[in-house]
Design a protein around this motif. Structure first.
Motif, PDB file in Angstrom:
ATOM      1  N   ALA A   1      56.404  94.315  23.037  1.00  0.00           N
ATOM      2  CA  ALA A   1      55.208  93.556  23.412  1.00  0.00           C
ATOM      3  C   ALA A   1      53.945  94.102  22.762  1.00  0.00           C
ATOM      4  CB  ALA A   1      55.057  93.563  24.932  1.00  0.00           C
ATOM      5  N   ALA A   2      53.991  95.343  22.299  1.00  0.00           N
ATOM      6  CA  ALA A   2      52.797  95.922  21.676  1.00  0.00           C
ATOM      7  C   ALA A   2      52.541  95.322  20.295  1.00  0.00           C
ATOM      8  CB  ALA A   2      52.952  97.439  21.561  1.00  0.00           C
ATOM      9  N   CYS A   3      53.590  94.825  19.658  1.00  0.00           N
ATOM     10  CA  CYS A   3      53.441  94.321  18.282  1.00  0.00           C
ATOM     11  C   CYS A   3      53.689  92.825  18.158  1.00  0.00           C
ATOM     12  CB  CYS A   3      54.404  95.050  17.350  1.00  0.00           C
ATOM     13  SG  CYS A   3      54.081  96.816  17.232  1.00  0.00           S
ATOM     14  N   HIS A   4      54.441  92.252  19.097  1.00  0.00           N
ATOM     15  CA  HIS A   4      54.821  90.838  18.951  1.00  0.00           C
ATOM     16  C   HIS A   4      54.214  89.988  20.070  1.00  0.00           C
ATOM     17  CE1 HIS A   4      57.771  91.685  15.814  1.00  0.00           C
ATOM     18  NE2 HIS A   4      58.191  92.704  16.547  1.00  0.00           N
ATOM     19  N   THR A   5      53.924  88.750  19.720  1.00  0.00           N
ATOM     20  CA  THR A   5      53.460  87.786  20.714  1.00  0.00           C
ATOM     21  C   THR A   5      54.591  86.809  21.018  1.00  0.00           C
ATOM     22  OG1 THR A   5      51.134  87.868  20.086  1.00  0.00           O
ATOM     23  CG2 THR A   5      51.897  85.827  21.091  1.00  0.00           C
ATOM     24  N   VAL A   6      54.777  86.551  22.308  1.00  0.00           N
ATOM     25  CA  VAL A   6      55.616  85.419  22.721  1.00  0.00           C
ATOM     26  C   VAL A   6      54.743  84.626  23.674  1.00  0.00           C
ATOM     27  CG1 VAL A   6      57.737  84.672  23.857  1.00  0.00           C
ATOM     28  CG2 VAL A   6      57.742  86.744  22.463  1.00  0.00           C
ATOM     29  N   ARG A   7      54.218  83.498  23.212  1.00  0.00           N
ATOM     30  CA  ARG A   7      53.294  82.729  24.046  1.00  0.00           C
ATOM     31  C   ARG A   7      53.988  82.288  25.336  1.00  0.00           C
ATOM     32  NH1 ARG A   7      52.033  77.987  21.398  1.00  0.00           N
ATOM     33  NH2 ARG A   7      53.312  78.571  19.618  1.00  0.00           N
ATOM     34  N   GLY A   8      53.306  82.523  26.456  1.00  0.00           N
ATOM     35  CA  GLY A   8      53.908  82.187  27.740  1.00  0.00           C
ATOM     36  C   GLY A   8      54.438  83.425  28.442  1.00  0.00           C
ATOM     37  N   THR A   9      54.356  84.590  27.770  1.00  0.00           N
ATOM     38  CA  THR A   9      54.754  85.850  28.410  1.00  0.00           C
ATOM     39  C   THR A   9      53.572  86.832  28.271  1.00  0.00           C
ATOM     40  OG1 THR A   9      55.557  87.013  26.440  1.00  0.00           O
ATOM     41  CG2 THR A   9      57.077  85.458  27.475  1.00  0.00           C
ATOM     42  N   THR A  10      53.765  88.050  28.753  1.00  0.00           N
ATOM     43  CA  THR A  10      52.678  89.035  28.629  1.00  0.00           C
ATOM     44  C   THR A  10      52.703  89.720  27.257  1.00  0.00           C
ATOM     45  OG1 THR A  10      54.049  90.780  29.559  1.00  0.00           O
ATOM     46  CG2 THR A  10      52.686  89.521  31.112  1.00  0.00           C
ATOM     47  N   ALA A  11      53.697  89.416  26.437  1.00  0.00           N
ATOM     48  CA  ALA A  11      53.756  90.011  25.092  1.00  0.00           C
ATOM     49  C   ALA A  11      52.697  89.353  24.210  1.00  0.00           C
ATOM     50  CB  ALA A  11      55.144  89.818  24.486  1.00  0.00           C
ATOM     51  N   SER A  12      51.732  90.158  23.732  1.00  0.00           N
ATOM     52  CA  SER A  12      50.637  89.550  22.967  1.00  0.00           C
ATOM     53  C   SER A  12      50.218  90.423  21.784  1.00  0.00           C
ATOM     54  CB  SER A  12      49.437  89.282  23.875  1.00  0.00           C
ATOM     55  OG  SER A  12      49.055  90.496  24.511  1.00  0.00           O
ATOM     56  N   GLY A  13      51.133  91.225  21.270  1.00  0.00           N
ATOM     57  CA  GLY A  13      50.803  92.055  20.104  1.00  0.00           C
ATOM     58  C   GLY A  13      50.626  91.201  18.859  1.00  0.00           C
ATOM     59  N   THR A  14      49.852  91.715  17.928  1.00  0.00           N
ATOM     60  CA  THR A  14      49.610  90.923  16.713  1.00  0.00           C
ATOM     61  C   THR A  14      49.973  91.678  15.433  1.00  0.00           C
ATOM     62  OG1 THR A  14      47.319  91.697  16.726  1.00  0.00           O
ATOM     63  CG2 THR A  14      47.743  89.553  17.704  1.00  0.00           C
TER      64      THR A  14
END
Ligand code: CUA
Length: 385
Positions: free
Chosen positions: A309-322
């Motif tokens: 989650a620190a590096c990847h985004t999955v929209r709709g979850t708390t994962a918002s890494g860029t």
């Protein structure tokens, strides 16, 4: 004085090559050359020079031409996309220009070869005594100045025309932003709010404007069957366009050396009929599908709680890494790691555990997941269609 025991290599070589007859070499065309080192090693070689291998220029010509051909032909595999197999108006132009240059070069080569052979056949004297025949100035002016000037000017004008046609973006209402990273491609459809990676979907028969930039070093966007190369430069945007005339998946490749994994920086352009493209667009606009069973639920938790989650985004979850590719619809993508591996469960498992074994130097560190976590994460990622 040094006829029997040459003191310097230069003198020895000069004698054997400049005067074949004196050295006892048969025929007019003998290019044989014996190095001083060979002769010193074999003092009895003296009168057996005619048995020496044809060396020097001929051997080098074979090495250079053979090596060049082998290098060129190595790129002609069935799986490697060819500029000469165009599937869009931009690549069509490039292919036509290529064939024009090819045929002009072939004619020039044939004419020059014939002239060289005629000159050799009709020459007077031998290599040591050049006899001036005189005349031929008109031929030199016409063949050496006027004809090349006309041909090169015509090719230049045609090249400029094509360059202009290829770099001025066609009128279009569909824009895709492509950002180069070491070593993957961020793909955004700004008007639709879509973020993806390593794969561009386009509708068949419609021009698409591409806005290109880079986050780190200079990369180059190149899809041989659709368009020419355009650089992605940090702090600067370049604009180009692509258009596919037939449905299909076209492989592109970073064409500017950008570091260790430059070769593993591929991009796919998926050209679909209008209705299929519209469905893809509508699906990509949606956030990630919610897990529907316990396994994918555990997978989503594993993604959110681990370093993913620190590096990847999955929209709709708390994962918002860029830092890394957006994974919102990862399950629908064809490859992992910018074309490095096919997107299968086995490949993905290996990639997640330690992608450094497949693509050394990429930014993704090994993930110390338990086998249960890994299986759940794989099931979840696969479900993100
Ligand atoms: Cu990116 Cu080479």
């Amino acid at each position: 004085m040094s006829q029997r025991a040459p003191r310097s290599g230069r003198r020895a070589r000069t004698r054997t090559t400049s005067s074949p007859r004196r050295a006892g070499l048969p025929g007019r065309w003998q290019w044989g050359r014996i190095s001083t080192r060979t002769r010193r090693k074999d003092p009895g070689l003296g009168d057996r020079r005619s048995a020496a291998r044809p060396a020097g220029p001929l051997r080098w010509a074979v090495v250079v031409v053979g090596g060049g051909l082998a290098t060129q032909l190595a790129g002609c595999g069935r799986t490697s996309p060819s500029t000469l197999d165009p599937h869009g108006p931009g690549a069509d132009r490039v292919a036509r220009l290529w064939w024009l240059l090819f045929w002009i070069s072939a004619v020039v080569f044939a004419v020059v070869t014939v002239l060289v052979l005629v000159a050799l056949a009709r020459r007077r004297g031998d290599r040591d005594t050049l006899v001036r025949r005189g005349g031929g100035e008109a031929l030199i002016v016409i063949g050496g100045v006027i004809v090349p000037a006309v041909v090169l000017t015509a090719v230049y004008v045609v090249g400029l025309r094509d360059l202009r046609a290829l770099t001025v973006p066609a009128h279009t209402d569909l824009t895709v932003e492509v950002t180069g990273h070491d070593w993957w491609w961020e793909v955004r459809y700004p008007d639709q709010g879509i973020v993806s990676a390593d794969e561009i979907h386009v509708p068949v028969g419609r021009p698409v404007r591409l806005v290109l930039t880079s986050r780190d070093v200079i990369h180059s966007f190149w899809v041989p069957q659709l368009t020419v190369k355009t650089d992605l430069i940090p702090g600067h945007t370049n604009t180009t366009w692509i258009q596919a005339s037939t449905p299909g998946t076209y492989r592109g490749q970073c064409a500017e050396y950008c570091g260790l994994q430059h070769a593993k920086m591929a991009i796919l352009v998926v050209a679909e009929p209008a209705d299929a493209f519209a469905r893809w667009l509508a699906n990509e606009e949606r956030p990630a599908a919610a897990p529907t069973d316990p396994l994918t639920m555990r997978g989503r938790l594993a993604l959110e709680r681990n370093s993913c989650a620190a590096c990847h985004t999955v929209r709709g979850t708390t994962a918002s890494g860029t830092l890394g590719p957006d994974l919102t619809h990862f399950g629908g993508r064809r490859t992992i790691g910018a074309g490095t591996l096919a997107n299968t469960r086995g490949n993905l498992g290996g990639w997640i555990i330690n992608s450094q074994t497949v693509k050394p130097g990429n930014r993704m560190p090994p993930q110390p997941l338990t086998p249960e976590e890994l299986q759940a994460l794989l099931a979840y990622l696969e479900s993100l269609k």
